[in-house]
Design a protein around this motif. Structure first.
Motif, PDB file in Angstrom:
ATOM      1  N   ALA B 126     -46.231 -46.470  55.611  1.00 40.17           N
ATOM      2  CA  ALA B 126     -45.640 -46.895  56.879  1.00 40.17           C
ATOM      3  C   ALA B 126     -46.398 -48.052  57.511  1.00 40.17           C
ATOM      4  CB  ALA B 126     -45.606 -45.722  57.844  1.00 40.17           C
ATOM      5  N   ALA B 127     -45.645 -48.969  58.075  1.00 43.64           N
ATOM      6  CA  ALA B 127     -46.255 -50.133  58.713  1.00 43.64           C
ATOM      7  C   ALA B 127     -46.260 -49.990  60.226  1.00 43.64           C
ATOM      8  CB  ALA B 127     -45.478 -51.393  58.318  1.00 43.64           C
ATOM      9  N   GLY B 128     -45.807 -48.864  60.731  1.00 52.20           N
ATOM     10  CA  GLY B 128     -45.771 -48.683  62.166  1.00 52.20           C
ATOM     11  C   GLY B 128     -45.108 -47.367  62.515  1.00 52.20           C
ATOM     12  N   VAL B 129     -45.343 -46.914  63.713  1.00 55.39           N
ATOM     13  CA  VAL B 129     -44.773 -45.652  64.170  1.00 55.39           C
ATOM     14  C   VAL B 129     -44.325 -45.838  65.601  1.00 55.39           C
ATOM     15  CG1 VAL B 129     -45.226 -43.218  64.639  1.00 55.39           C
ATOM     16  CG2 VAL B 129     -46.403 -44.346  62.773  1.00 55.39           C
ATOM     17  N   GLY B 130     -43.248 -45.197  65.984  1.00 56.80           N
ATOM     18  CA  GLY B 130     -42.869 -45.306  67.388  1.00 56.80           C
ATOM     19  C   GLY B 130     -41.813 -44.294  67.785  1.00 56.80           C
ATOM     20  N   TRP B 131     -41.715 -44.094  69.100  1.00 55.98           N
ATOM     21  CA  TRP B 131     -40.674 -43.231  69.634  1.00 55.98           C
ATOM     22  C   TRP B 131     -39.477 -44.084  70.024  1.00 55.98           C
ATOM     23  CZ3 TRP B 131     -41.086 -38.177  69.127  1.00 55.98           C
ATOM     24  CH2 TRP B 131     -42.351 -37.604  68.996  1.00 55.98           C
ATOM     25  N   PHE B 132     -38.292 -43.641  69.613  1.00 55.15           N
ATOM     26  CA  PHE B 132     -37.075 -44.381  69.908  1.00 55.15           C
ATOM     27  C   PHE B 132     -36.060 -43.473  70.588  1.00 55.15           C
ATOM     28  CE2 PHE B 132     -39.111 -46.712  66.597  1.00 55.15           C
ATOM     29  CZ  PHE B 132     -38.802 -48.035  66.845  1.00 55.15           C
ATOM     30  N   SER B 133     -35.240 -44.075  71.412  1.00 58.61           N
ATOM     31  CA  SER B 133     -34.153 -43.310  71.997  1.00 58.61           C
ATOM     32  C   SER B 133     -33.294 -42.735  70.875  1.00 58.61           C
ATOM     33  CB  SER B 133     -33.298 -44.212  72.887  1.00 58.61           C
ATOM     34  OG  SER B 133     -32.055 -43.596  73.118  1.00 58.61           O
ATOM     35  N   ALA B 134     -33.083 -41.437  70.909  1.00 64.20           N
ATOM     36  CA  ALA B 134     -32.363 -40.790  69.815  1.00 64.20           C
ATOM     37  C   ALA B 134     -30.895 -41.211  69.767  1.00 64.20           C
ATOM     38  CB  ALA B 134     -32.468 -39.269  69.943  1.00 64.20           C
ATOM     39  N   TYR B 135     -30.366 -41.621  70.922  1.00 63.62           N
ATOM     40  CA  TYR B 135     -28.949 -41.974  70.953  1.00 63.62           C
ATOM     41  C   TYR B 135     -28.686 -43.423  70.570  1.00 63.62           C
ATOM     42  CZ  TYR B 135     -28.633 -37.556  73.366  1.00 63.62           C
ATOM     43  OH  TYR B 135     -28.725 -36.228  73.686  1.00 63.62           O
ATOM     44  N   THR B 136     -29.687 -44.260  70.695  1.00 63.53           N
ATOM     45  CA  THR B 136     -29.518 -45.659  70.305  1.00 63.53           C
ATOM     46  C   THR B 136     -30.680 -46.087  69.428  1.00 63.53           C
ATOM     47  OG1 THR B 136     -30.634 -46.320  72.348  1.00 63.53           O
ATOM     48  CG2 THR B 136     -28.240 -46.282  72.384  1.00 63.53           C
ATOM     49  N   PRO B 137     -30.751 -45.496  68.238  1.00 62.92           N
ATOM     50  CA  PRO B 137     -31.862 -45.819  67.342  1.00 62.92           C
ATOM     51  C   PRO B 137     -31.675 -47.202  66.730  1.00 62.92           C
ATOM     52  CG  PRO B 137     -30.279 -44.410  66.225  1.00 62.92           C
ATOM     53  CD  PRO B 137     -29.781 -44.589  67.632  1.00 62.92           C
ATOM     54  N   PRO B 138     -32.746 -47.755  66.172  1.00 64.88           N
ATOM     55  CA  PRO B 138     -32.592 -49.004  65.422  1.00 64.88           C
ATOM     56  C   PRO B 138     -31.851 -48.724  64.117  1.00 64.88           C
ATOM     57  CG  PRO B 138     -34.802 -48.133  65.151  1.00 64.88           C
ATOM     58  CD  PRO B 138     -34.112 -47.242  66.145  1.00 64.88           C
ATOM     59  N   LEU B 139     -31.583 -49.757  63.380  1.00 64.17           N
ATOM     60  CA  LEU B 139     -30.943 -49.586  62.075  1.00 64.17           C
ATOM     61  C   LEU B 139     -31.868 -48.772  61.170  1.00 64.17           C
ATOM     62  CD1 LEU B 139     -28.378 -50.473  60.620  1.00 64.17           C
ATOM     63  CD2 LEU B 139     -29.681 -52.376  59.667  1.00 64.17           C
ATOM     64  N   LEU B 140     -31.341 -47.725  60.586  1.00 65.49           N
ATOM     65  CA  LEU B 140     -32.201 -46.817  59.831  1.00 65.49           C
ATOM     66  C   LEU B 140     -32.047 -46.971  58.323  1.00 65.49           C
ATOM     67  CD1 LEU B 140     -31.883 -43.564  61.973  1.00 65.49           C
ATOM     68  CD2 LEU B 140     -33.749 -45.227  61.928  1.00 65.49           C
ATOM     69  N   ALA B 141     -33.129 -46.684  57.624  1.00 61.72           N
ATOM     70  CA  ALA B 141     -33.155 -46.795  56.161  1.00 61.72           C
ATOM     71  C   ALA B 141     -32.333 -45.678  55.511  1.00 61.72           C
ATOM     72  CB  ALA B 141     -34.596 -46.715  55.672  1.00 61.72           C
ATOM     73  N   PHE B 142     -31.960 -45.884  54.262  1.00 57.01           N
ATOM     74  CA  PHE B 142     -31.266 -44.868  53.465  1.00 57.01           C
ATOM     75  C   PHE B 142     -30.097 -44.264  54.255  1.00 57.01           C
ATOM     76  CE2 PHE B 142     -35.843 -44.792  52.352  1.00 57.01           C
ATOM     77  CZ  PHE B 142     -35.745 -45.297  51.068  1.00 57.01           C
ATOM     78  N   ASP B 143     -29.957 -42.941  54.142  1.00 57.20           N
ATOM     79  CA  ASP B 143     -28.903 -42.259  54.893  1.00 57.20           C
ATOM     80  C   ASP B 143     -29.473 -41.602  56.155  1.00 57.20           C
ATOM     81  OD1 ASP B 143     -30.441 -40.389  53.680  1.00 57.20           O
ATOM     82  OD2 ASP B 143     -28.802 -39.254  52.772  1.00 57.20           O
ATOM     83  N   HIS B 144     -30.516 -42.206  56.677  1.00 59.88           N
ATOM     84  CA  HIS B 144     -31.212 -41.539  57.783  1.00 59.88           C
ATOM     85  C   HIS B 144     -30.418 -41.516  59.080  1.00 59.88           C
ATOM     86  CE1 HIS B 144     -35.488 -41.594  55.860  1.00 59.88           C
ATOM     87  NE2 HIS B 144     -34.567 -41.060  55.101  1.00 59.88           N
ATOM     88  N   ALA B 145     -29.475 -42.450  59.224  1.00 58.61           N
ATOM     89  CA  ALA B 145     -28.632 -42.405  60.419  1.00 58.61           C
ATOM     90  C   ALA B 145     -27.818 -41.118  60.410  1.00 58.61           C
ATOM     91  CB  ALA B 145     -27.705 -43.620  60.455  1.00 58.61           C
ATOM     92  N   GLU B 146     -27.327 -40.767  59.248  1.00 56.45           N
ATOM     93  CA  GLU B 146     -26.544 -39.542  59.111  1.00 56.45           C
ATOM     94  C   GLU B 146     -27.407 -38.311  59.411  1.00 56.45           C
ATOM     95  OE1 GLU B 146     -24.038 -37.237  55.581  1.00 56.45           O
ATOM     96  OE2 GLU B 146     -25.026 -39.135  55.142  1.00 56.45           O
ATOM     97  N   ILE B 147     -28.619 -38.332  58.908  1.00 59.62           N
ATOM     98  CA  ILE B 147     -29.522 -37.201  59.138  1.00 59.62           C
ATOM     99  C   ILE B 147     -29.828 -37.054  60.629  1.00 59.62           C
ATOM    100  CG2 ILE B 147     -31.832 -36.281  58.663  1.00 59.62           C
ATOM    101  CD1 ILE B 147     -31.731 -37.593  55.939  1.00 59.62           C
ATOM    102  N   LEU B 148     -30.073 -38.174  61.276  1.00 59.28           N
ATOM    103  CA  LEU B 148     -30.377 -38.128  62.710  1.00 59.28           C
ATOM    104  C   LEU B 148     -29.193 -37.586  63.499  1.00 59.28           C
ATOM    105  CD1 LEU B 148     -32.100 -38.704  65.179  1.00 59.28           C
ATOM    106  CD2 LEU B 148     -31.363 -41.091  65.070  1.00 59.28           C
ATOM    107  N   GLU B 149     -28.013 -38.076  63.161  1.00 58.10           N
ATOM    108  CA  GLU B 149     -26.821 -37.616  63.862  1.00 58.10           C
ATOM    109  C   GLU B 149     -26.643 -36.107  63.704  1.00 58.10           C
ATOM    110  OE1 GLU B 149     -22.096 -38.912  63.988  1.00 58.10           O
ATOM    111  OE2 GLU B 149     -23.469 -39.827  62.549  1.00 58.10           O
ATOM    112  N   TYR B 150     -26.858 -35.666  62.500  1.00 60.80           N
ATOM    113  CA  TYR B 150     -26.754 -34.242  62.215  1.00 60.80           C
ATOM    114  C   TYR B 150     -27.769 -33.456  63.033  1.00 60.80           C
ATOM    115  CZ  TYR B 150     -25.492 -30.304  59.243  1.00 60.80           C
ATOM    116  OH  TYR B 150     -25.000 -29.112  58.780  1.00 60.80           O
TER     117      TYR B 150
END
Lengths: 239, 239
Positions: B126-150
């Motif tokens: 990892a090149a960095g870590v941070g807290w993000f708003s769960a409802y408006t996340p940045p563009l996510l790698a792999f299928d991670h948007a789906e995982i977050l939504e779930y």
DNA sequence: GTCATTAGTGTCAAAGTTACACTTAGCAGT
DNA sequence: ACTGCTAAGTGTAACTTTGACACTAATGAC
């Protein structure tokens, strides 16, 4: 997934096996039944087990679950409810090697079953197949007792909050049959009047113009309204 | 597990990799936040991702999830709620190789967080870590948007039916803070009076004798009664 | 016809939910 | 020290849901 792990050359690590197990429920003789297969080989040979198998390298998990279901019951995808249950992966749950299993549970209407009894698949690890009472199963292989228990708990939850119970019945059914299915799964008596009025309000079923003979007054046959499912899923359907 | 599959010599088959991903939630600045890490390497380099890592050969799944959690947030097992979410295993979800990931979700109280910012682990992808708003996340790698939504969907469910919301707050909190936490997660305004009377009836919290300054009348601080959890888990706690 | 049996509907009290109004306690400005 | 602002905290009354139970309806057996 593999994001913060040590830099990783995939080829150099030992990997677990991944299987899917499918807990297949139906209702037969007013009892909640589960499909089990008898193991032919070591380990746990002679014991009963939840059907399952290895996930092929190019096959999705759900796809693998549907394949197992089809292999075991000859039931096609359209006719069942299938849902991922939980993933069990304790090291040591299988003495042969590290096996992680993604468990699914399936609901099949009794009318859909061309029973596999006798029609066993050829190249099989199984020495027999049968339907068993889900509440008093035989001694099960591996950690399958735990998986079954988990599946029953989930099925009950699902039944209380969604309209999934219809999947256990033939396409057309009487309201009494439906109520009995719910009572069987929940192990609890329900009030006829309340059950029916709740059903009516939910709009989950529609009457057909056919009737079924009973001991007394003939019972109207109903059909599940699948266009209503979406709504119903969100609110609690039964007490 | 591997019961009806063709007879199987485990060593001769290719096996997928298995990882755990942990969706870590907290509430900061009255917002639901999720912890993300920035990928350093191919694929998806530079994109944000849900923290995770490979499951060691002799490690249970939950154990691996706790390890990830600890590595990412330095939070110990007692201080979090952790629950298995779902297993994602589409072939092709990772371009490197077949990767099946068992996703967990975790709730961490903001007071428990010794923020990892700057204190990054050494041998990391990892090149960095941070807290993000769960409802408006940045563009996510792999299928991670789906995982977050779930994960968000599941969190909402959980919150409605169990007392798990307390895990997102410090040990002592005002009822308004609790209500705001619920409102944040559910994205819905709740009525103050009803929220409080329901809480009182449930017995889920007890008053301490401390107060907290606010803009107006000081607010009493409450503490979660963990001996009450068992009961509460079964019935719906909030509207 | 009567009786037994099961289908199917209606009612009413108790419990729970929801919207909204009210009282209380601190602070700041005059 | 009074007035007004803010937020804590409680109460109530209309409405909805639930649960128990009683009632009517349609069929076959006698």
């Amino acid at each position: 997934m593999a994001v913060t792990a040590r830099t990783y050359d995939a080829s150099q690590y030992e990997r677990p096996s991944v299987t899917v197990d499918v807990v297949i429920f139906t209702i037969l003789d007013s009892e909640l039944k589960v499909l089990l297969v008898k193991r032919k080989n070591w380990p746990c040979e002679g014991m009963w087990a939840i059907p399952g198998g290895f996930v092929d390298m190019n096959e999705g998990l759900e796809e693998a679950a549907y394949r197992e279901l089809r292999e075991e019951t000859s039931v096609s995808g359209q006719d069942v409810y299938l849902e991922q249950l939980y993933t069990f992966g304790n090291p040591g749950r299988d003495p042969r090697t590290r096996v992680i299993t993604v468990a699914y549970f399936a609901l099949v209407g009794a009318d859909k079953l061309h029973l596999p009894e006798g029609g066993l698949r050829a190249a099989s690890d199984a020495a027999g197949v049968g339907w068993f009472s889900a509440y008093t199963p035989p001694l099960l292989a591996f950690d399958h007792a735990e998986i079954l228990e988990y599946a029953i708990t989930r099925l009950r939850y699902k039944l209380e909050y969604t309209a999934v119970g219809f999947q256990l019945l033939p396409e057309r059914f009487t309201l009494r049959e439906l109520q009995e299915a719910y009572e069987t799964v929940l192990s609890e008596k329900l009030d006829k009047g309340n059950f029916r009025s709740k059903l009516r309000k939910s709009g989950a079923v529609e009457a057909t113009d056919a009737y079924q003979e009973t001991g007394g007054r003939p019972a109207r046959l109903y059909r599940f309204r699948d266009d209503a499912v979406a709504e119903i899923k969100t609110r609690r359907l039964f007490p």
